[in-house]
Scaffold this motif. Sequence first.
Motif, PDB file in Angstrom:
ATOM      1  N   LEU A 119       0.828  -1.206   0.000  1.00  0.00           N
ATOM      2  CA  LEU A 119       0.000   0.000   0.000  1.00  0.00           C
ATOM      3  C   LEU A 119       0.865   1.259   0.000  1.00  0.00           C
ATOM      4  CD1 LEU A 119      -2.637  -1.176   2.649  1.00  0.00           C
ATOM      5  CD2 LEU A 119      -2.939  -1.082   0.168  1.00  0.00           C
ATOM      6  N   LEU A 120       1.943   1.241   0.758  1.00  0.00           N
ATOM      7  CA  LEU A 120       2.869   2.377   0.772  1.00  0.00           C
ATOM      8  C   LEU A 120       3.510   2.566  -0.601  1.00  0.00           C
ATOM      9  CD1 LEU A 120       4.544   1.661   4.230  1.00  0.00           C
ATOM     10  CD2 LEU A 120       3.121   3.654   3.695  1.00  0.00           C
ATOM     11  N   THR A 121       3.741   1.463  -1.303  1.00  0.00           N
ATOM     12  CA  THR A 121       4.299   1.546  -2.656  1.00  0.00           C
ATOM     13  C   THR A 121       3.318   2.224  -3.604  1.00  0.00           C
ATOM     14  OG1 THR A 121       5.600  -0.459  -2.289  1.00  0.00           O
ATOM     15  CG2 THR A 121       5.260   0.213  -4.576  1.00  0.00           C
ATOM     16  N   LEU A 122       2.042   1.901  -3.485  1.00  0.00           N
ATOM     17  CA  LEU A 122       1.030   2.550  -4.328  1.00  0.00           C
ATOM     18  C   LEU A 122       1.019   4.057  -4.080  1.00  0.00           C
ATOM     19  CD1 LEU A 122      -2.008   0.068  -4.139  1.00  0.00           C
ATOM     20  CD2 LEU A 122      -0.208   0.221  -5.884  1.00  0.00           C
ATOM     21  N   ALA A 123       1.095   4.454  -2.808  1.00  0.00           N
ATOM     22  CA  ALA A 123       1.129   5.885  -2.486  1.00  0.00           C
ATOM     23  C   ALA A 123       2.375   6.535  -3.068  1.00  0.00           C
ATOM     24  CB  ALA A 123       1.084   6.079  -0.968  1.00  0.00           C
ATOM     25  N   ALA A 124       3.518   5.852  -2.976  1.00  0.00           N
ATOM     26  CA  ALA A 124       4.769   6.393  -3.520  1.00  0.00           C
ATOM     27  C   ALA A 124       4.672   6.576  -5.032  1.00  0.00           C
ATOM     28  CB  ALA A 124       5.923   5.457  -3.164  1.00  0.00           C
ATOM     29  N   ILE A 125       4.086   5.600  -5.710  1.00  0.00           N
ATOM     30  CA  ILE A 125       3.920   5.688  -7.163  1.00  0.00           C
ATOM     31  C   ILE A 125       3.024   6.868  -7.526  1.00  0.00           C
ATOM     32  CG2 ILE A 125       2.891   4.533  -9.162  1.00  0.00           C
ATOM     33  CD1 ILE A 125       3.862   1.870  -7.931  1.00  0.00           C
ATOM     34  N   ALA A 126       1.910   7.028  -6.787  1.00  0.00           N
ATOM     35  CA  ALA A 126       0.983   8.135  -7.064  1.00  0.00           C
ATOM     36  C   ALA A 126       1.675   9.489  -6.898  1.00  0.00           C
ATOM     37  CB  ALA A 126      -0.227   8.034  -6.141  1.00  0.00           C
ATOM     38  N   LYS A 127       2.449   9.637  -5.839  1.00  0.00           N
ATOM     39  CA  LYS A 127       3.162  10.896  -5.609  1.00  0.00           C
ATOM     40  C   LYS A 127       4.108  11.212  -6.769  1.00  0.00           C
ATOM     41  CE  LYS A 127       3.254  10.960  -0.502  1.00  0.00           C
ATOM     42  NZ  LYS A 127       2.953  12.388  -0.279  1.00  0.00           N
ATOM     43  N   GLU A 128       4.845  10.202  -7.224  1.00  0.00           N
ATOM     44  CA  GLU A 128       5.801  10.421  -8.306  1.00  0.00           C
ATOM     45  C   GLU A 128       5.099  10.729  -9.629  1.00  0.00           C
ATOM     46  OE1 GLU A 128       9.183  10.584  -9.028  1.00  0.00           O
ATOM     47  OE2 GLU A 128       9.364  10.949  -6.885  1.00  0.00           O
ATOM     48  N   LEU A 129       4.038  10.006  -9.939  1.00  0.00           N
ATOM     49  CA  LEU A 129       3.313  10.259 -11.194  1.00  0.00           C
ATOM     50  C   LEU A 129       2.769  11.678 -11.220  1.00  0.00           C
ATOM     51  CD1 LEU A 129       1.356   6.910 -11.767  1.00  0.00           C
ATOM     52  CD2 LEU A 129       3.480   7.669 -12.871  1.00  0.00           C
ATOM     53  N   GLU A 130       2.205  12.119 -10.099  1.00  0.00           N
ATOM     54  CA  GLU A 130       1.660  13.469 -10.021  1.00  0.00           C
ATOM     55  C   GLU A 130       2.779  14.494 -10.165  1.00  0.00           C
ATOM     56  OE1 GLU A 130      -1.296  16.414  -9.609  1.00  0.00           O
ATOM     57  OE2 GLU A 130      -1.442  14.255  -9.996  1.00  0.00           O
ATOM     58  N   HIS A 131       3.895  14.264  -9.494  1.00  0.00           N
ATOM     59  CA  HIS A 131       5.021  15.207  -9.552  1.00  0.00           C
ATOM     60  C   HIS A 131       5.576  15.326 -10.976  1.00  0.00           C
ATOM     61  CE1 HIS A 131       8.662  17.331  -8.228  1.00  0.00           C
ATOM     62  NE2 HIS A 131       9.333  16.517  -9.036  1.00  0.00           N
ATOM     63  N   ARG A 132       5.614  14.209 -11.687  1.00  0.00           N
ATOM     64  CA  ARG A 132       6.187  14.201 -13.029  1.00  0.00           C
ATOM     65  C   ARG A 132       5.198  14.650 -14.096  1.00  0.00           C
ATOM     66  NH1 ARG A 132       9.842   8.595 -13.113  1.00  0.00           N
ATOM     67  NH2 ARG A 132      10.546   8.725 -10.935  1.00  0.00           N
ATOM     68  N   GLY A 133       3.963  14.889 -13.688  1.00  0.00           N
ATOM     69  CA  GLY A 133       2.947  15.273 -14.662  1.00  0.00           C
ATOM     70  C   GLY A 133       2.599  14.141 -15.610  1.00  0.00           C
ATOM     71  N   ALA A 134       2.773  12.907 -15.144  1.00  0.00           N
ATOM     72  CA  ALA A 134       2.507  11.730 -15.976  1.00  0.00           C
ATOM     73  C   ALA A 134       1.029  11.366 -15.923  1.00  0.00           C
ATOM     74  CB  ALA A 134       3.351  10.548 -15.492  1.00  0.00           C
ATOM     75  N   GLU A 135       0.617  10.571 -16.883  1.00  0.00           N
ATOM     76  CA  GLU A 135      -0.761  10.089 -16.890  1.00  0.00           C
ATOM     77  C   GLU A 135      -1.005   9.205 -15.675  1.00  0.00           C
ATOM     78  OE1 GLU A 135      -1.693   8.093 -20.500  1.00  0.00           O
ATOM     79  OE2 GLU A 135      -1.030   9.750 -21.784  1.00  0.00           O
ATOM     80  N   HIS A 136      -2.239   9.255 -15.160  1.00  0.00           N
ATOM     81  CA  HIS A 136      -2.580   8.439 -13.992  1.00  0.00           C
ATOM     82  C   HIS A 136      -2.877   6.990 -14.384  1.00  0.00           C
ATOM     83  CE1 HIS A 136      -3.704  12.013 -11.156  1.00  0.00           C
ATOM     84  NE2 HIS A 136      -2.499  12.112 -11.685  1.00  0.00           N
ATOM     85  N   ALA A 137      -2.998   6.734 -15.688  1.00  0.00           N
ATOM     86  CA  ALA A 137      -3.064   5.365 -16.191  1.00  0.00           C
ATOM     87  C   ALA A 137      -1.673   5.079 -16.737  1.00  0.00           C
ATOM     88  CB  ALA A 137      -4.119   5.212 -17.263  1.00  0.00           C
ATOM     89  N   ALA A 138      -0.864   4.356 -15.971  1.00  0.00           N
ATOM     90  CA  ALA A 138       0.562   4.253 -16.306  1.00  0.00           C
ATOM     91  C   ALA A 138       1.069   2.825 -16.198  1.00  0.00           C
ATOM     92  CB  ALA A 138       1.375   5.159 -15.381  1.00  0.00           C
ATOM     93  N   SER A 139       2.020   2.522 -17.065  1.00  0.00           N
ATOM     94  CA  SER A 139       2.729   1.256 -17.022  1.00  0.00           C
ATOM     95  C   SER A 139       4.055   1.502 -16.317  1.00  0.00           C
ATOM     96  CB  SER A 139       2.954   0.757 -18.454  1.00  0.00           C
ATOM     97  OG  SER A 139       3.723  -0.410 -18.469  1.00  0.00           O
ATOM     98  N   ILE A 140       4.329   0.742 -15.256  1.00  0.00           N
ATOM     99  CA  ILE A 140       5.447   1.027 -14.363  1.00  0.00           C
ATOM    100  C   ILE A 140       6.508  -0.067 -14.417  1.00  0.00           C
ATOM    101  CG2 ILE A 140       6.125   1.474 -11.958  1.00  0.00           C
ATOM    102  CD1 ILE A 140       4.290   3.616 -13.058  1.00  0.00           C
TER     103      ILE A 140
END
Length: 312
Positions: A69-90
């Motif tokens: 769950l903490l990993t999901l939060a970390a991914i969300a923070k980074e995607l938002e910071h990078r201005g990336a799409e919220h539908a993303a392949s990681i």
Amino acid sequence: MSEMIILGVDHGYAAMKTAHFTFPTGLVEYEHEPYTQRNVLEYGGRYFVVGSGRQPLQKDKTRTEDYYLLTLAAIAKELEHRGAEHAASIHLAVGLPLTSFGRDKKSFRSYLYRDGSAIPFRYEGQDYTITIQEVSLFPQGYAAALTQMELLDEPSVIVADIGGWTVDLMRLDNRIPNAATCRSLELGMIRCIDGISEQIRRMFGVSMTDAQIESVLRGDAGSVDERLRAVIHAQADRYIQSLLSAITESGLDTRAMPAIFLGGGAALMKRRVAATEGLCRPFILDDVCLNAKGYERLVGQMSRGERSGQDG
């Protein structure tokens, strides 16, 4: 879904780190939606407030869902910071201590990868759907050490990653980790903070919060009594000396060869230079996100190497 995004995550006992963020590992579940969306993760119909203090020590991070769950939060923070799409392949780039790397690599990869299917969740009121397509694992601390090219020209170098609960040690010989020298000491910053807190209670009958103690150690101004400040600084000096002694007792003498100090405790050493006198050649890397950045760099290098091989 756009091209795969390389995203490094450092799963610490006390804090999660990405290339641009660090936040405590605390995780509190709520039965109903909390009054605020700040730091709130919604996953599988459940609500979690992320980063509220630190959670109890979990030596096996796959034992519960917390680190996922903490990993999901970390991914969300980074995607938002990078201005990336919220539908993303990681492509997730993570690390493990070298002492347990071979033993835990397979289970930790499976824990994060799952079955590679789409994962819908919400973070701070925003919808995300990610697919973790790949998980690459690297020795913790090694990726960060590779940034110090000048120092790596030395025949032997100590790497000390001072985390929340453990201090992970290794020696690099001609840039290659010597597995026989790897140690994991339970002498991380949590031990330092807890020791200071206990000493303050014993001497003054005062219960300080971790946040207050950390603020004093950072040198921030505040309303903490000068007598308490003096005890905090004295205990921090003792902690550094005991840590250096423990490293030497582990067979790695910081007086005999250069040493790279990194992780959350590196900043404490940097601010207390007097307590670290006698070291051969210390390099103190106080960027707590350096491991996560290093993981991303290594995946990028691997990807470029594969493309070069295909082009050739």
